[in-house]
Scaffold this active site. Structure first.
Site, PDB file in Angstrom:
ATOM      1  N   GLU A  16       0.811  -1.283   0.108  1.00 58.67           N
ATOM      2  CA  GLU A  16      -0.062  -0.175  -0.057  1.00 58.67           C
ATOM      3  C   GLU A  16       0.871   1.171  -0.136  1.00 58.67           C
ATOM      4  O   GLU A  16       2.082   1.060   0.245  1.00 58.67           O
ATOM      5  CB  GLU A  16      -0.862   0.023   1.145  1.00 58.67           C
ATOM      6  CG  GLU A  16      -2.217  -0.371   1.078  1.00 58.67           C
ATOM      7  CD  GLU A  16      -3.276   0.178   0.151  1.00 58.67           C
ATOM      8  OE1 GLU A  16      -2.664   1.323  -0.422  1.00 58.67           O
ATOM      9  OE2 GLU A  16      -4.363  -0.113   0.069  1.00 58.67           O
ATOM     10  N   ASN A 150     -10.345   4.801   1.669  1.00 63.70           N
ATOM     11  CA  ASN A 150      -9.507   4.342   0.700  1.00 63.70           C
ATOM     12  C   ASN A 150      -9.822   5.726  -0.378  1.00 63.70           C
ATOM     13  O   ASN A 150     -10.579   6.501  -0.065  1.00 63.70           O
ATOM     14  CB  ASN A 150      -9.675   3.221  -0.175  1.00 63.70           C
ATOM     15  CG  ASN A 150      -8.962   2.028   0.447  1.00 63.70           C
ATOM     16  OD1 ASN A 150      -7.611   2.192   0.527  1.00 63.70           O
ATOM     17  ND2 ASN A 150      -9.588   0.932   0.684  1.00 63.70           N
ATOM     18  N   ASP A 200      -9.943   1.299  -4.663  1.00 67.16           N
ATOM     19  CA  ASP A 200      -9.050   1.031  -3.482  1.00 67.16           C
ATOM     20  C   ASP A 200      -8.261   2.524  -3.401  1.00 67.16           C
ATOM     21  O   ASP A 200      -8.691   3.783  -3.567  1.00 67.16           O
ATOM     22  CB  ASP A 200      -8.293   0.072  -3.792  1.00 67.16           C
ATOM     23  CG  ASP A 200      -7.529  -0.368  -2.319  1.00 67.16           C
ATOM     24  OD1 ASP A 200      -6.805   0.524  -1.523  1.00 67.16           O
ATOM     25  OD2 ASP A 200      -7.332  -1.767  -2.167  1.00 67.16           O
TER      26      ASP A 200
END
Length: 298
Positions: A16, A150, A200
């Site tokens: 991430e 997100n 996302d």
């Protein structure tokens, strides 16, 4: 077809938050479940890593090139890259609730906007919140009752903040006053329900287009400021998690992906790629530099 290659080192468990440091000409990114932050120097191919005591949901670059401000578990901590040591800077939520901090980034004025989520996403709980953290540690709640924070990204030119609560299959857009940090006029920017995957992480390019990682959807997509999907780049892994522009002229699109982490196992990669790898793509466009958080010791 866009050229895609694997860069970095071994696949992440839950990759991430890629962030490009123009000052260092290096890319940082997190492995949430691996409890680590990695740093890649593309010019040499060298990757270095720092292990953290908690899960780093996101982090921001600061005005001190040697220190990152990291959203880990329920608080913000300072990571000294040279020593690997961390120190608590600001608690945002109570410990032991089952929540952890997740996606976040600096707004154009250098404030840290970061959200939380219930860590076990299979529970379907909506206990997350979105916070705006000022330069002296002052925190304001911008939104509550969030499932999975997100998709945060800012467009200074259009005075916008983008945000996605992944389980809702929607990307929202707000009017964002850069001077005050106030977010208003919440509305739907993109309905993901007709698209493969779910929204996302995200970033905004030099043209004001919004790039979204379609987790479970094998792709990243580009959305114009008018909310029209005008480009889709197919990826060789199922769960891309966040894009970021980097490289000397900000023309390389780096994309983190999810490996063995998360609540749902990843499908095997295609064309020799593995879930969890860091991808580099020649996207044919440029990004924008990230704002820095003016870190103080308070």
């Amino acid at each position: 077809m866009a050229m895609i290659e694997s860069v970095g080192h071994a696949p992440a468990s839950l990759g991430e938050c890629p962030v490009w440091s123009g000052y260092e000409q290096a890319l940082y990114w997190a492995d949430i479940d691996g409890r680590a932050i990695h740093r890649l120097e593309p010019s040499t191919g060298t990757t270095t890593s720092r292990v953290l005591p908690g899960r780093p949901g996101s982090f921001v670059l600061t005005t001190d090139p040697n220190r990152l401000l990291v959203a880990s578990e329920h608080e913000l901590v300072v990571l000294n890259w040279a020593t690997g040591e961390t120190s608590s800077w600001r608690q945002l939520e109570e410990a032991g609730t089952g929540n952890r901090l997740n996606d976040g980034r600096c707004d154009p004025a250098g404030r840290y906007v970061v959200g939380s989520m219930y860590a076990d996403t299979s529970a379907g709980r909506w206990t997350g919140a979105l916070y705006r953290v000022g330069h002296v540690g002052d925190a304001t709640t911008l939104r509550s009752k969030i499932g999975v924070t997100n998709g945060l990204a800012f467009d200074a030119e259009r005075q916008r903040m983008y945000f996605a609560d992944t389980p809702t299959d929607c990307v929202l857009v707000f009017d964002y006053d850069i001077e005050s940090g106030e977010a208003s006029n919440e509305r739907i920017f993109l309905d993901y329900s007709e698209l493969p995957g779910k929204p996302d992480g995200a970033c905004v390019d030099a043209d004001g287009c919004y790039w979204s990682a379609s987790v479970y959807g094998w792709a990243v997509i580009r959305v114009t400021p008018q909310g029209v999907v005008d480009r889709r780049i197919e990826l060789p892994v199922q769960k891309p998690s966040m894009p970021a522009f980097g490289g000397a002229d900000l023309s390389t699109l780096f994309v983190t992906t999810i490996g063995a982490g998360g609540t749902v196992p990843s499908e095997p990669g295609r064309q020799g790629f593995q879930p969890g790898e860091l991808l580099a793509i020649d996207a044919g466009t440029q990004g924008r530099p990230e704002a820095l958080f003016p870190l103080s010791d308070r």
